[in-house]
Scaffold this active site. Structure first.
Site, PDB file in Angstrom:
ATOM      1  N   HIS A  65      -1.571   1.272   7.662  1.00  0.00           N
ATOM      2  CA  HIS A  65      -1.909   0.839   6.182  1.00  0.00           C
ATOM      3  C   HIS A  65      -2.150   2.501   5.581  1.00  0.00           C
ATOM      4  O   HIS A  65      -2.454   3.494   6.202  1.00  0.00           O
ATOM      5  CB  HIS A  65      -3.536   0.339   6.096  1.00  0.00           C
ATOM      6  CG  HIS A  65      -3.950   0.327   4.933  1.00  0.00           C
ATOM      7  ND1 HIS A  65      -3.441  -0.464   3.838  1.00  0.00           N
ATOM      8  CD2 HIS A  65      -5.077   0.897   4.179  1.00  0.00           C
ATOM      9  CE1 HIS A  65      -4.353  -0.427   2.727  1.00  0.00           C
ATOM     10  NE2 HIS A  65      -5.224   0.372   3.112  1.00  0.00           N
ATOM     11  N   CYS A  94       0.849  -1.288   0.097  1.00  0.00           N
ATOM     12  CA  CYS A  94      -0.052   0.105   0.259  1.00  0.00           C
ATOM     13  C   CYS A  94       0.892   1.364   0.033  1.00  0.00           C
ATOM     14  O   CYS A  94       0.381   2.393  -0.734  1.00  0.00           O
ATOM     15  CB  CYS A  94      -0.971  -0.126   1.229  1.00  0.00           C
ATOM     16  SG  CYS A  94      -0.279  -0.268   2.814  1.00  0.00           S
TER      17      CYS A  94
END
Length: 514
Positions: free
Chosen positions: A468, A174
């Site tokens: 994240h 990510c």
């Protein structure tokens, strides 16, 4: 939403004042004598006559009024003053021939003028014995087949989502996906790759990151909706930036700098033969867009002599309140605390606060004395950083991850950042008007050279050990989307401005014509 056929809007509405009797003949004469100057005699005449009628110089982006005989500097605003006093709203830039409208406050496009400009440019090149920089496009057999199957042309409307595409997470990637989203939505970088400007000079093009980015842009703007799998991009990053190899989570900021560095190294041959006065100067597309100049002034506390250095930068890393930095000035009433290994500060901090902190004078202390060239001895000094040259795209890195011998933590302090940012107070040229690093609102509201608009935000959710990355991307002027790996959802401006913010990408609102 798919693109649809539309009628393109008209050009500048103020050209009517110029398009009167014999305007084409007059414009051709201007291009021949003062812009392209094909013959040696014309070039000599241009060098002699094309000087600012106010200051007598010719190096400050000279423009010629299209309504009367007047040459004026654009940088020093002499042509602006003429336009305001005479109400002559159109001028031509004498290096590249762009038409500037002072009412629109931008360079404008007009099909009729463009035809004349190209014709006169080709005539000048022919007289000088040189050809065009780029050869005329000749479609390949494959391209001809594609054109047969796609006879209709589509134009992008304000509601079109071409360019938005999800990216598959290949295992803690990510950090890469959010940076790719920011880069593929950088306007000038998009224009560069979609116009096929890259000329690969590597022995193995398959190992060229710029070639892969070119393919990536083609994928993003192909109109396909399914998420893209960036496996080749990941492989090339691992190959050329070994410290990022592996499937563990990486820092998005570290990936950005590594990607820009590899792209910069692989862009050899893309400068179209331009040569700079500085042999160390690079004119690749990465440096043209992302490189700025940071000025460091070290002032001796005894003789007040100043030693100045200027260093290039791709991003600006900003300290946050709540970090272990001892000289952060907390505003009155603010309190700091540590909860679950994360630092929090009450009260609102702004991006301007962080920039003010970044550019204020810093006393180096007795333990960091420098040898003063004026005193010829080691003296205490102060150091101040300012912006000497601003990049087209300014990336601000909010230093949320703190690593030290004693602790590792994430700083979750909320930092308020604006949709529009004026960097004028933090320029080296504004230093004298700023006392002791105190912020002052710029008085020249017409100075648009340092104004930016937000177009991408990278966020980190979670802790230092487990988190994240996502990003917000501006698609059109006021349309924002959240990119969470393969999932793209529409977002509001409030969603963007209320987010924590880790990397902030701003684009200049006004660009010099080149």
């Amino acid at each position: 939403m798919d693109a649809e056929l539309v009628v393109t809007p008209p050009g500048c509405a103020h050209l009517g004042s110029f398009k009167v009797d014999n305007w084409k003949q007059n414009l051709r004469a201007i291009y021949q004598c003062f812009v392209w100057s094909g013959s040696a005699e014309a070039r000599k005449r241009k060098a002699k006559s094309c000087v600012c009628h106010v200051c007598g110089l010719h190096l400050n982006r000279l423009h010629s009024c299209l309504h009367c005989v007047f040459f004026g500097c654009f940088t020093k605003k002499h042509i602006h003053e003429h336009a305001k006093s005479k109400r002559h709203n159109l001028a031509i830039e004498l290096m590249y021939g762009g038409i500037y409208c002072f009412l629109c406050q931008d360079y404008i496009y007009d099909k009729d003028i463009e035809i004349i400009a190209k014709e006169e440019q080709r005539k000048a090149w022919k007289m000088q014995g040189v050809g065009e920089k780029f050869s005329t496009w000749e479609p390949t057999k494959r391209e001809l087949e594609l054109l047969k199957h796609n006879p209709k042309r589509r134009k992008i409307t304000s509601n079109c989502t071409i360019g938005l595409r999800g990216l598959i997470n290949l295992g803690n990637t990510c950090f890469m996906n959010c940076i790719v989203q920011a880069l593929t939505h950088t306007p000038l970088l998009r224009d560069f790759f979609l116009s096929d400007r890259h000329r690969c000079e590597m022995q193995s093009p398959s190992s060229c990151l710029v070639c892969e980015m070119s393919s990536l842009f083609q994928e993003f703007y192909s109109g396909h909706r399914s998420p893209h799998i960036p496996y080749k991009l990941l492989h090339l990053v691992w190959t050329h930036a070994r410290h990022l190899a592996g499937y563990e989570q990486q820092d998005a900021h570290e990936f950005l700098i590594a990607a820009l560095d590899v792209l910069h190294r692989h862009c050899k041959g893309d400068d179209n033969g331009k040569k700079a006065n500085n042999p160390n100067h690079c004119n690749c597309i990465i440096d043209q867009i992302f490189t700025g100049g940071l000025q460091s002034d070290v002032t001796c506390q005894v003789c007040h002599g100043v030693s100045t250095t200027i260093d290039p930068f791709w991003d600006i890393s900003l300290d946050l309140p709540g970090s272990s930095t001892p000289f952060w000035p907390l505003s009155p009433g603010s309190e700091s605390s540590v909860v679950n290994g994360e630092s929090h500060v009450s009260g609102t901090t702004t991006l301007t606060d962080c920039l003010r902190r970044f550019t204020r004078p810093e006393h180096l202390g007795s333990s960091a004395k420098i040898k003063c060239s004026g005193c010829h001895s080691y003296q205490e000094s102060t150091k101040q950083l300012t912006m000497k040259k601003l990049p087209i795209v300014a990336c601000f890195h909010l230093k949320r991850f703190e690593h030290s011998a004693k602790l590792r933590r994430k700083i979750t302090t909320y930092v308020s950042f604006p949709l529009e940012l004026d960097m004028t107070p933090f320029m080296a040229s504004s230093k004298e008007s700023r006392m002791n690093g105190q912020y002052q609102q710029p008085t020249d509201s017409l100075n648009n050279d340092n104004k930016y608009s937000l177009f991408a935000v990278v966020n980190h959710q979670g802790t230092l050990e487990s988190g994240h990355y996502t990003s917000f991307i501006r698609q059109h002027k006021d349309q924002w989307f959240k990119c969470d790996d393969a999932i793209i959802t529409k977002a509001s401006i409030a969603d963007v401005l209320d987010s924590e913010g880790y990397l902030l990408f701003y684009h200049k609102q006004f660009l010099e014509y080149e």
